[in-house]
Design a protein around this motif. Structure first.
Motif, PDB file in Angstrom:
ATOM      1  N   ASP A   7      -1.877  -5.247 -13.147  1.00 59.39           N
ATOM      2  CA  ASP A   7      -3.108  -4.475 -13.528  1.00 59.39           C
ATOM      3  C   ASP A   7      -2.409  -3.163 -14.116  1.00 59.39           C
ATOM      4  OD1 ASP A   7      -4.847  -6.794 -13.374  1.00 59.39           O
ATOM      5  OD2 ASP A   7      -5.700  -5.898 -11.639  1.00 59.39           O
TER       6      ASP A   7
ATOM      7  N   HIS B 230      -1.486  -8.461  -7.561  1.00 56.94           N
ATOM      8  CA  HIS B 230      -2.394  -8.287  -8.805  1.00 56.94           C
ATOM      9  C   HIS B 230      -2.868  -6.775  -9.025  1.00 56.94           C
ATOM     10  CE1 HIS B 230      -4.862 -12.016  -7.039  1.00 56.94           C
ATOM     11  NE2 HIS B 230      -3.829 -12.453  -7.525  1.00 56.94           N
ATOM     12  N   HIS B 231      -2.692  -5.775  -8.033  1.00 57.97           N
ATOM     13  CA  HIS B 231      -2.910  -4.397  -8.301  1.00 57.97           C
ATOM     14  C   HIS B 231      -1.687  -3.810  -9.248  1.00 57.97           C
ATOM     15  CE1 HIS B 231      -3.499  -0.091  -8.015  1.00 57.97           C
ATOM     16  NE2 HIS B 231      -2.257   0.205  -7.474  1.00 57.97           N
TER      17      HIS B 231
ATOM     18  N   GLY C  35       0.012  -3.451 -16.733  1.00 55.35           N
ATOM     19  CA  GLY C  35      -0.767  -3.758 -18.176  1.00 55.35           C
ATOM     20  C   GLY C  35      -1.503  -2.525 -18.777  1.00 55.35           C
ATOM     21  N   GLU C  36      -1.749  -1.734 -17.924  1.00 51.09           N
ATOM     22  CA  GLU C  36      -2.450  -0.496 -18.292  1.00 51.09           C
ATOM     23  C   GLU C  36      -1.321   0.519 -19.162  1.00 51.09           C
ATOM     24  OE1 GLU C  36      -4.626   1.189 -15.387  1.00 51.09           O
ATOM     25  OE2 GLU C  36      -6.085  -0.442 -15.145  1.00 51.09           O
TER      26      GLU C  36
ATOM     27  N   ARG D  52      -2.209  -8.640 -20.194  1.00 45.93           N
ATOM     28  CA  ARG D  52      -3.473  -7.502 -19.689  1.00 45.93           C
ATOM     29  C   ARG D  52      -2.993  -6.365 -20.544  1.00 45.93           C
ATOM     30  NH1 ARG D  52      -6.401  -8.348 -15.089  1.00 45.93           N
ATOM     31  NH2 ARG D  52      -6.106 -10.692 -14.716  1.00 45.93           N
TER      32      ARG D  52
ATOM     33  N   HIS E 229      -6.878 -13.979 -12.578  1.00 48.94           N
ATOM     34  CA  HIS E 229      -5.405 -13.787 -12.225  1.00 48.94           C
ATOM     35  C   HIS E 229      -4.821 -15.310 -12.149  1.00 48.94           C
ATOM     36  CE1 HIS E 229      -3.475  -9.771 -11.991  1.00 48.94           C
ATOM     37  NE2 HIS E 229      -4.784  -9.536 -11.487  1.00 48.94           N
TER      38      HIS E 229
END
Length: 450
Positions: free
Chosen positions: A152, A148-149, A155-156, A182, A135
Motif C-alpha cells: 500500500d 500488505h502495508h 502504491g501511494e 495500487r 489483496h
C-alpha cells in the motif's frame, strides 16, 4: 457456534442427531419435511444441512435442487437408507458435499462436518483477504500483514524505485503487479522482463530499443520496454543477471529519466517506475565485482524482503485452501479440502520452491483426486515420509551423527529426487519444483548436479 439443520421424517433419527450435535457445541435445528426445512434455511442460514433422501412431501434430491436454487450458502450432506450409486452421483452433481448411508456412522458424520467447517473457515479467510482487504497476497501471518502495508505504501509513492528480494517462488512478480495496480500508474502499462531468460546480447535492445541499422539484424526501429511503458511500470525480474555493460545505462534512467536507443544519438525522456527483483545477494555482487555499487544503492531505495514459506507455516493452510478454490473453478472440480495427514505434511514440509511449488502440488493432487478430499497419498512421497528421502528419512539423516542437516543439503537432495522422478527432464522438474528453468540450472550448477 456452527449451526446445523436436520431434515428427516424419522423423529428418532432427528432426536439422536440433535443430541449428538448439541453435545458437540453446535446450534442444532430439526425439520420433519422438505418444506419446513426450506423455511428454516431461509430464516437461519445453517452452515450444514443433513438432508434425508425420502421425505413425506418431496424427494430429497428435489429439495436439494430447491436449496441450491435459493442460492443458499449451506453445505448439504445427503442421508438415506435406500442408497444407490446413481443417487449418490446425482446428489454430488446437484451440489451436495457428501452422501452417507443409513444407519449413520457418527464417526463418519463428524469427519464430514469437521471437514466442511474447515473448508468454510478457509473460504471465509480467503474472502477476507481477497475482497475486504482486496489483496491477492494471501496469508494470515504477521509477515503477510507487513507486506500488505508495504505494498500500500509503495502504491501511494509512485515514483519510488523498489527492490524485491527473496527466494524463487515467493511471489515477487505478484507483489510488483499489485504495487502497480495500487498506484496512480495503474492505467498505464506494466511490462515485465526476466533478464535471466534473455541472451546477454539482447538485454540492452529489449530495455532501451534500437535504431534501424544499429547492428546486423536491426532492420527497423524498435522501441524498448522503458519507452513503451512511459507513465507506467517496468518490472526487472532476476535483476542480478543484468550484464555489467548495461548497468550504467539503467543507472542513468533511474537518475535522469533519459536514455538513448542502441545506435541512437537522441535522448529520450520517460516517466517510468522501475521495480526490480532478485533472489541473489546484490551486496555480495558489489563486493565480488559483478554488480555496480551505485546501481545497487539506487535500486534498493526501498527494499522489500519476502520471507520464504517455511518461515510462515501458518499461511500454508490458507494458501492451500485458496489454490483449491482457484482450481475448483478452472478444473471444474468439487474438492472440499485435505485430510489431516495431508495438511500435516504440507505444514511440515520445508518448501524449497515456496508458494509456486505449493500451487503446483495442489494442482497436481486435484487432477489426480478421485474423490472430494486430498489425502496424503496424492502428495509427493518425500513430503509424507512414505518413500526414500521422505520425512522419516530426513529425520534419520538429522539424527545420524547427532547434527541437523542444512537447508542446502535438503534442497540438493530434493532437486536430485525430482530430476530422477522426471527422468532428467529439466523443464518438467522446474515446473514440479515451482521455479524457473534458469533458476534450476543455477542450482544444479551450485550443487554440481550433472
Amino acid at each position: 457456534m456452527p449451526r446445523i439443520l436436520i431434515i428427516d421424517d424419522d423423529e428418532d433419527v432427528r432426536a439422536m442427531l440433535n443430541q449428538h450435535f448439541t453435545g458437540r457445541g453446535w446450534d442444532a435445528m430439526q425439520a420433519g419435511s422438505g418444506r419446513a426445512g426450506i423455511r428454516l434455511i431461509d430464516e437461519y442460514a445453517p452452515d450444514v444441512v443433513l438432508l434425508d433422501l425420502r421425505l413425506p412431501d418431496a424427494n430429497g434430491l428435489d429439495i436439494l435442487k430447491l436449496i441450491k436454487a435459493h442460492d443458499s450458502a449451506s453445505s448439504i450432506v445427503m442421508m438415506t437408507g435406500w442408497g444407490t450409486i446413481e443417487n449418490a452421483v446425482l446428489a454430488i452433481k446437484e451440489g451436495a458435499e457428501q452422501y452417507l448411508p443409513k444407519p449413520i456412522s457418527l464417526r463418519d458424520l463428524d469427519a464430514v462436518t469437521e471437514r466442511i467447517m474447515e473448508k468454510r473457515k478457509l473460504l471465509l479467510e480467503n474472502l477476507y483477504y481477497q475482497e475486504r482487504m482486496d489483496h491477492p497476497v494471501v496469508g494470515r501471518s504477521m509477515e503477510v500483514h507487513k507486506l500488505h502495508h508495504l505494498i500500500d505504501l509503495m502504491g501511494e509513492n509512485a515514483h519510488t524505485t523498489v527492490l524485491l528480494t527473496g527466494e524463487s517462488g515467493t511471489g515477487k512478480e505478484l507483489i510488483a503487479r499489485e504495487i502497480h495496480r495500487r498506484s496512480p500508474r495503474r492505467d498505464r502499462p506494466f511490462l515485465d522482463v526476466t533478464l535471466a531468460a534473455l541472451p546477454e546480447s539482447l538485454i540492452e535492445s529489449q530495455l532501451f530499443g534500437h535504431e534501424r541499422g544499429a547492428f546486423t539484424d536491426a532492420r527497423e526501429l524498435k522501441r524498448g520496454l522503458l519507452e513503451v511503458a512511459d507513465g507506467g511500470t517496468v518490472f526487472l525480474d532476476e535483476a542480478g543477471e543484468m550484464p555489467l555493460p548495461v548497468q550504467p545505462k539503467l543507472l542513468r534512467v533511474l537518475e535522469t529519466h533519459c536514455f538513448k536507443r542502441v545506435g541512437g544519438n537522441r535522448d529520450i525522456q520517460v516517466d517510468v517506475r522501475v521495480i526490480a527483483a532478485t533472489n541473489r545477494d546484490l551486496a555480495r555482487g558489489v563486493s565480488e565485482g559483478w554488480f555496480r555499487e551505485d546501481l545497487y544503492y539506487r535500486l534498493s531505495g526501498f527494499p522489500i524482503d519476502i520471507p520464504p514459506l517455511r518461515e510462515r507455516p501458518e499461511d500454508i493452510p490458507v494458501l492451500a485452501g485458496y489454490f483449491v478454490s482457484q482450481f475448483n473453478a478452472t478444473l471444474n472440480r468439487n474438492i472440499t479440502g485435505f485430510t489431516e495427514q495431508a495438511m500435516h505434511a504440507l505444514v511440515k514440509y520445508p518448501w524449497p520452491g515456496n508458494v509456486r511449488e505449493l500451487r503446483n502440488i495442489v494442482e497436481r493432487a486435484m487432477v489426480l483426486a478421485a474423490g472430494t478430499v486430498i489425502g496424503g497419498d496424492l502428495l509427493p512421497k518425500d513430503m509424507t515420509g512414505m518413500g526414500e528421502g521422505g520425512r522419516h528419512s530426513r529425520r534419520r539423516g538429522r539424527e545420524e551423527g547427532g547434527q541437523h542437516r542444512s537447508l542446502a543439503e535438503m534442497e540438493q537432495d530434493h532437486i536430485r529426487r525430482i530430476l530422477a522422478a522426471e527422468n532428467g527432464n529439466r523443464s518438467h522438474a522446474a515446473k514440479v519444483l515451482g521455479i524457473s528453468r534458469s533458476t534450476l540450472l543455477e542450482k544444479m550448477k551450485k550443487y554440481e548436479i550433472p
